[in-house]
Design an enzyme around this catalytic site. Structure first.
Site, PDB file in Angstrom:
ATOM      1  N   SER A 132       0.845  -1.187   0.000  1.00 17.16           N
ATOM      2  CA  SER A 132       0.000   0.000   0.000  1.00 17.16           C
ATOM      3  C   SER A 132       0.882   1.239   0.000  1.00 17.16           C
ATOM      4  O   SER A 132       1.803   1.361   0.811  1.00 17.16           O
ATOM      5  CB  SER A 132      -0.894   0.001   1.247  1.00 17.16           C
ATOM      6  OG  SER A 132      -1.754   1.106   1.240  1.00 17.16           O
ATOM      7  N   GLY A 133       0.630   2.137  -0.947  1.00 14.59           N
ATOM      8  CA  GLY A 133       1.440   3.345  -1.066  1.00 14.59           C
ATOM      9  C   GLY A 133       2.613   3.219  -2.005  1.00 14.59           C
ATOM     10  O   GLY A 133       3.413   4.147  -2.128  1.00 14.59           O
ATOM     11  N   THR A 137      -2.015   2.378  -8.027  1.00 13.72           N
ATOM     12  CA  THR A 137      -3.161   3.056  -8.642  1.00 13.72           C
ATOM     13  C   THR A 137      -2.704   4.022  -9.727  1.00 13.72           C
ATOM     14  O   THR A 137      -3.286   4.078 -10.816  1.00 13.72           O
ATOM     15  CB  THR A 137      -3.976   3.802  -7.564  1.00 13.72           C
ATOM     16  OG1 THR A 137      -4.498   2.842  -6.649  1.00 13.72           O
ATOM     17  CG2 THR A 137      -5.113   4.580  -8.182  1.00 13.72           C
ATOM     18  N   SER A 183      -5.536   5.445  -0.979  1.00 10.82           N
ATOM     19  CA  SER A 183      -5.412   3.988  -0.915  1.00 10.82           C
ATOM     20  C   SER A 183      -6.649   3.322  -1.506  1.00 10.82           C
ATOM     21  O   SER A 183      -7.782   3.688  -1.194  1.00 10.82           O
ATOM     22  CB  SER A 183      -5.239   3.556   0.541  1.00 10.82           C
ATOM     23  OG  SER A 183      -5.190   2.149   0.640  1.00 10.82           O
ATOM     24  N   SER A 184      -6.443   2.332  -2.369  1.00  8.47           N
ATOM     25  CA  SER A 184      -7.557   1.564  -2.918  1.00  8.47           C
ATOM     26  C   SER A 184      -8.145   0.684  -1.820  1.00  8.47           C
ATOM     27  O   SER A 184      -7.440  -0.133  -1.242  1.00  8.47           O
ATOM     28  CB  SER A 184      -7.078   0.680  -4.081  1.00  8.47           C
ATOM     29  OG  SER A 184      -6.575   1.457  -5.140  1.00  8.47           O
ATOM     30  N   GLY A 418      -2.866  -3.094  -1.770  1.00 13.03           N
ATOM     31  CA  GLY A 418      -1.555  -3.659  -1.478  1.00 13.03           C
ATOM     32  C   GLY A 418      -1.482  -4.273  -0.094  1.00 13.03           C
ATOM     33  O   GLY A 418      -2.368  -4.097   0.746  1.00 13.03           O
TER      34      GLY A 418
END
Length: 816
Positions: A132-133, A137, A183-184, A418
Site C-alpha cells: 500500500s502506497g 493506482t 489507498s484503494s 496492497g
C-alpha cells in the site's frame, strides 16, 4: 524481396492486418543522455547479489530514473512527486518500437502488452503489485492512458469515457489511510476491449471486496471514502447543504474524526471542491443522466444523515430491552433523502421479526442492536450503490451493437489493494493480505514453478532456482474444511460464538509454522505472511464476517419512491457479493411485496404485513469470507486467460518523501517479492516456451515463402531460428525455448518482413493505379477525338447549309 506470386499470397493473408502499418513508423528520438543502457536491466549485472541490485536501484532513483527492467518485468519505484515523463510526446516515443530503443518506462510495458495482443491475437493481463502506497493506482492510470493512445479509435467520445472511469470509481472506492492518501479500498480489474485491428472499442470493470466497514468507522488518522468529503464541499460551495439536510457547523458522525478539523478542511480546502467538479464532469462524460446523479447524491447524503440517528433505552412492562429515537431530526432527514417513511424506518431500526412455525413475532432491539442495524443499513446502501455505479459504467462503455465484440481481444489491468500491516490489523487487513498472497502465488507460478516444470518435461538441462513458495500458507487460508476461512464461516453459524471462541478454534486447528498466538493477548493471532509477520486483532471478526442486513430494512428500502434505491434492494447479489447486473426493472422485483406496498405508499401499521425474511431478501445467508473466496476465484479465472505482464511497485520510504531511498525498506520488499530470484531465472532461464506448431505458424515468413505452409516440425523451427541468427535458444521435445529478449527480436524481424510486404503493396498498388489511370486516360482521349470529329462534321454541314441558303437568297434578290 518476395516474388510476385509470394506477394499475392501474402496480400491475401494481410488483408485484415491494417494495424501492421503502425510498426513502420520511425520512433521519436530522445536526447543521447536518455538512451537505453545496460544499467536499465538488472539481468545485465555481472555480479548478482542483493547489494549490487540495491546499489543499482538507488543510483537510478537518485537520477529520477524510477523504472528498471528485470528481463520482461518492470520495477517501478514511487517517486512521491510529479514527473514530466507521461506527456503525449512520450506516448509517441513508446509506440511499436524495440524496447531497448528507449529507457525503461511503464509505457513500454503497456506497449508490449498491446503489441503482443495485436500480433498474436491473444488476450493480455497486466498485474500491478506492491505494498500500500507503492504507486499501483497511479501506474494503472498511466497504463490506461497509454493503451487508449495506442488503440486510437474513430470514436473519440469512447476514449474520453474510458479515461474518466478510474477517477470516478476511485472517488467512491479509495480513501486516506495512515500510510497512503489515496489507498484503494477495493480490488479493481479493468478490461479494455480492442478490435482485431487494435482499435479500442469498449471497457469493463470488475470490482471486488469493497471495504464497506469504512463507511461507519475509521481508524485513528484515517478518513472515510473520498466521495463524502467531495460532495460535502461541493454542496457547501453551491449553497445546497440545506437541500440535502446536511449541517454546516458540525460534521456528520460518519466523517467526523478526533482532530475536529473536518468541517474546516471541507470549507477551506480548494482540492475538495475541485474534485467534486471533476466527479460531476466524470458522470457527465461517461453518460450518467442528471436524474441518476441526483439520486446518487441523495443516497450518499442519506447515508451521512443515517449515521446521526441516535438511540435511547426505554423501559417497558416486561423489562425487555427496548430502544427509541429520542431526537427524530436525523431520522426524518435520512428518511426524506431516501424517500421512505420515517416511522417505518424507526420501526425497522428498533425492532425485528422472527418467523417460527408459520407465526410472525415482532421483537424489540436494544440500543446496541439498533445501532448495529443502523450501521448495517449504511454499509449496505453504500456497497450496493458502488456496485450499481460499476454496473452502469459497464453498460455505458460496452462495445456498440454493430461491432462484433466476440472477435475482439482484451488487455486486463489488475489494480488491487496492497499488502498492509498497521498498528491494529482487523478483518479487512486479513482479506487484503490473503488476496496479496494469492497474487504472489500467481507470480511465483508463472516466473518459477511453471518454467522449471517445463524444463523437466521437455528434457532441458537448466539450473534450478530456489524461491519462497507460499502455497502451504495459501492452503492454510483457503482449504476446506479446516482452513482459516472455513473455520471462520463455521464459527459464524453458531449464535453463541464469540471472537474469543473463534481464536481458540484457530489455535486448535491451525497447527503450522505460519500461525501463532501471542501470550497475554486473548483476542489476537499472528500470521507469517510472505511479506512479513502481521498481528491481527480478532475483535468484531464474527460480526464483520456475518455482514447481516435485517430483512425489515430491505423491505422498507424497497418501498422508497427513489427508483434507484428500489433497484439497489430489488436486484440480487452475486456470489462475489456485488449487485447483479439487473435487466428486469424494479417492478418485477416488487412482485414479492404485498399489493398495498407496491405503489410505494406505506402506512404506519403495515410493517406486520411485510415481515417475512426469506421472501423479502433475495440473497442467501452468505458471509464475507464466502464472498471473498468466490472473488478470488473469479479474479483468477480472468487473469489466467491472458498472457501476463508483471509490474512490481516498490515504496522507497515510509515517509512519502521524494528522493529519499531507504536501503532496508527497499531490500525487504525485494526479498519478499522474489526479485533476486527473478533476476537469476531471467538470466539463466527461458521465459518463453512455444510449441513447434505455434512457433512455425507465427514466424514462418522469416524463412519460408508466403504461399508455403510448412509443418510445425523441429526442423522447420530450426530453419527459422538459424535464418534469424539468434543465439542461446534451446529446442525441447515439443517446444522452442527462448530468452525474454528473443521474442522482441523475432517480432521486429517479422515486422520488418511484413513492412517490406506493405512497401511492395504500396508500389504494386501505385503501379496498378497508374496503369488503370493510363487506360482511362487513353479511353478519354479516344472519346474526345470521336466527339471532336462528329462535332466538326456537324459544324461543316451547318456552315455549308448556311452559305447555300444565303446564295439562294442572293440569287433570288438579283433576279428580282
Amino acid at each position: 524481396l518476395l516474388s510476385l506470386i509470394d506477394f499475392h499470397n501474402t496480400c491475401a493473408l494481410l488483408t485484415t492486418s491494417r494495424h501492421e502499418r503502425i510498426h513502420t513508423r520511425r520512433p521519436y528520438h530522445v536526447d543521447r543522455a536518455d538512451k537505453y543502457s545496460l544499467d536499465d536491466d538488472l539481468v545485465n549485472l555481472e555480479i548478482l547479489n542483493e547489494d549490487t541490485i540495491i546499489h543499482q536501484l538507488q543510483k537510478r532513483y537518485a537520477d529520477l530514473q524510477i523504472y528498471t527492467y528485470v528481463g520482461d518485468i518492470l520495477i517501478a519505484l514511487n517517486p512521491f512527486q510529479n514527473l514530466s515523463i507521461y506527456s503525449p510526446q512520450f506516448s509517441k516515443l513508446y509506440h511499436g518500437v524495440k524496447r531497448s530503443s528507449n529507457p525503461p518506462h511503464i509505457f513500454a510495458s503497456a506497449d508490449a502488452a498491446y503489441q503482443s495482443m495485436v500480433t498474436f491475437s491473444k488476450d493480455q493481463c497486466i498485474i500491478i503489485s506492491g505494498e500500500s502506497g507503492a504507486g499501483k493506482t497511479e501506474s494503472a492510470h498511466l497504463i490506461v492512458q497509454h493503451l487508449t493512445f495506442l488503440g486510437k479509435a474513430n470514436n473519440r467520445a469512447l476514449r474520453e469515457k474510458i479515461l474518466q472511469v478510474n477517477p470516478l470509481v476511485e472517488a467512491f472506492g479509495n480513501a486516506c489511510t495512515a500510510i497512503n492518501d489515496n489507498s484503494s479500498r477495493f480490488g479493481k480489474y479493468l478490461e479494455m476491449m480492442f478490435t482485431p485491428t487494435g482499435a479500442v472499442m469498449g471497457a469493463k470493470i470488475s470490482e471486488y471486496l469493497l471495504e464497506k466497514s469504512r463507511v461507519i468507522k475509521q481508524a485513528v488518522g484515517e478518513k472515510n471514502f473520498h466521495i463524502f468529503y467531495y460532495i460535502y464541499a461541493g454542496l457547501y460551495h453551491q449553497k445546497k447543504l440545506s437541500e440535502y439536510r446536511l449541517p454546516d457547523k458540525k460534521p456528520p458522525r460518519y466523517i467526523d474524526n478526533e482532530t475536529g478539523r473536518v468541517m474546516h478542511d471541507i470549507v477551506t480546502k480548494d482540492s475538495y471542491g475541485r474534485q467534486f467538479e471533476a466527479i460531476q464532469h466524470c458522470f457527465r462524460i461517461i453518460g450518467f443522466t442528471d436524474e441518476e446523479v441526483y439520486s446518487v447524491y441523495r443516497i450518499l447524503t442519506g447515508i451521512l444523515n443515517t449515521g446521526n440517528i441516535e438511540f435511547a433505552a426505554i423501559s417497558s412492562q416486561h423489562q425487555t430491552d427496548k430502544s427509541e429515537v429520542p431526537n427524530p431530526e436525523a431520522l426524518d432527514n435520512a428518511a426524506a433523502l431516501l424517500s421512505i417513511g420515517s416511522e417505518e424506518l424507526q420501526e425497522a431500526l428498533t425492532s425485528h421479526c422472527v418467523v417460527t412455525r408459520g407465526e410472525t413475532i415482532i421483537r424489540t432491539n436494544s440500543v446496541d442492536k439498533a445501532a448495529d442495524v443502523r450501521d448495517a443499513m449504511a454499509k449496505a446502501l453504500y456497497g450496493r450503490l458502488f456496485s450499481w455505479i460499476v454496473n452502469r459504467i459497464n453498460t455505458l462503455l460496452q462495445p456498440d451493437r454493430n461491432i462484433n465484440a466476440e472477435s475482439g481481444m482484451n488487455v486486463g489491468i489488475l489494480d488491487i489493494f496492497g499488502f498492509e500491516n498497521f498498528a491494529r490489523n482487523s478483518f479487512e487487513q486479513l482479506c487484503i493480505n490473503i488476496a496479496n498472497e494469492q497474487i504472489q502465488f500467481y507470480f511465483n507460478q508463472h516466473i518459477f514453478a511453471l518454467e522449471q516444470m517445463e524444463y523437466q518435461s521437455e528434457g532441458i538441462d537448466a539450473t534450478t532456482v530456489e524461491y519462497e513458495d507460499n502455497r502451504p500458507l495459501l492452503d492454510m487460508f483457503l482449504q476446506k474444511p479446516m482452513g482459516l476461512l472455513s473455520l471462520l464461516d463455521e464459527e459464524s453459524r453458531f449464535p453463541q460464538a464469540t471472537d474469543l471462541t473463534l481464536v481458540d478454534k484457530f489455535e486448535d486447528n491451525l497447527r503450522c509454522k505460519y500461525f501463532w498466538r501471542p501470550k497475554g493477548v486473548e483476542l489476537s493471532f499472528g500470521i507469517q505472511h510472505y511479506a512479513g509477520k502481521v498481528l491481527y486483532d480478532a475483535s468484531a471478526f464474527l460480526e464483520k464476517n456475518r455482514d447481516t442486513l435485517p430483512a425489515d430494512i430491505v423491505v422498507v428500502l424497497r418501498t422508497s419512491e427513489n427508483k434507484l434505491l428500489q433497484q439497489l434492494f430489488s436486484s440480487p447479489l452475486t456470489k462475489t457479493g456485488n449487485l447483479a447486473q439487473a435487466r428486469a426493472r424494479v417492478t418485477a422485483a416488487s412482485r414479492s411485496l404485498p399489493p398495498q406496498l407496491s405503489a410505494g405508499r406505506i402506512k404506519v401499521d403495515t410493517m406486520e404485513v411485510m415481515r417475512h425474511p426469506e421472501e423479502t431478501t433475495n440473497m442467501k445467508r452468505q458471509t464475507m469470507a464466502s464472498y471473498f473466496r468466490y472473488s478470488l476465484m473469479d479474479l483468477l479465472s480472468k487473469m489466467v486467460v491472458g498472457q501476463p505482464h508483471f509490474i512490481r511497485c516498490i515504496k522507497p520510504n515510509d515517509d512519502r518523501e521524494a528522493l529519499m531511498f531507504s536501503h532496508e525498506r527497499v531490500l525487504l520488499q525485494l526479498r519478499y517479492t522474489g526479485i533476486l530470484e527473478t533476476v537469476k531465472i531471467r538470466q539463466k532461464g527461458f521465459s518463453h516456451r512455444i510449441l513447434f506448431e505455434e512457433f512455425v505458424k507465427r514466424y514462418y515468413y522469416l524463412a519460408f515463402k508466403a504461399h508455403e505452409t510448412p509443418l510445425g516440425s523441429r526442423e522447420n523451427c530450426l530453419a527459422i531460428l538459424e535464418k534469424s541468427k539468434l543465439d542461446n535458444w534451446i529446442l525441447g521435445k515439443t517446444k522452442v525455448f527462448l530468452k525474454y529478449y528473443h521474442i522482441e527480436q523475432l517480432n521486429l524481424f517479422l515486422r520488418e518482413v511484413i513492412g517490406r510486404v506493405v512497401v511492395m503493396q504500396a508500389y504494386i498498388k501505385g503501379w496498378l493505379g497508374a496503369r488503370r489511370y493510363k487506360k482511362v486516360k487513353d479511353k478519354r482521349e479516344n472519346s474526345a477525338i470521336i466527339i471532336q470529329s462528329a462535332w466538326r462534321g456537324y459544324e461543316a454541314r451547318r456552315k455549308y447549309k448556311e452559305i447555300r441558303n444565303r446564295r439562294t437568297d442572293a440569287a433570288i434578290h438579283i433576279q428580282a
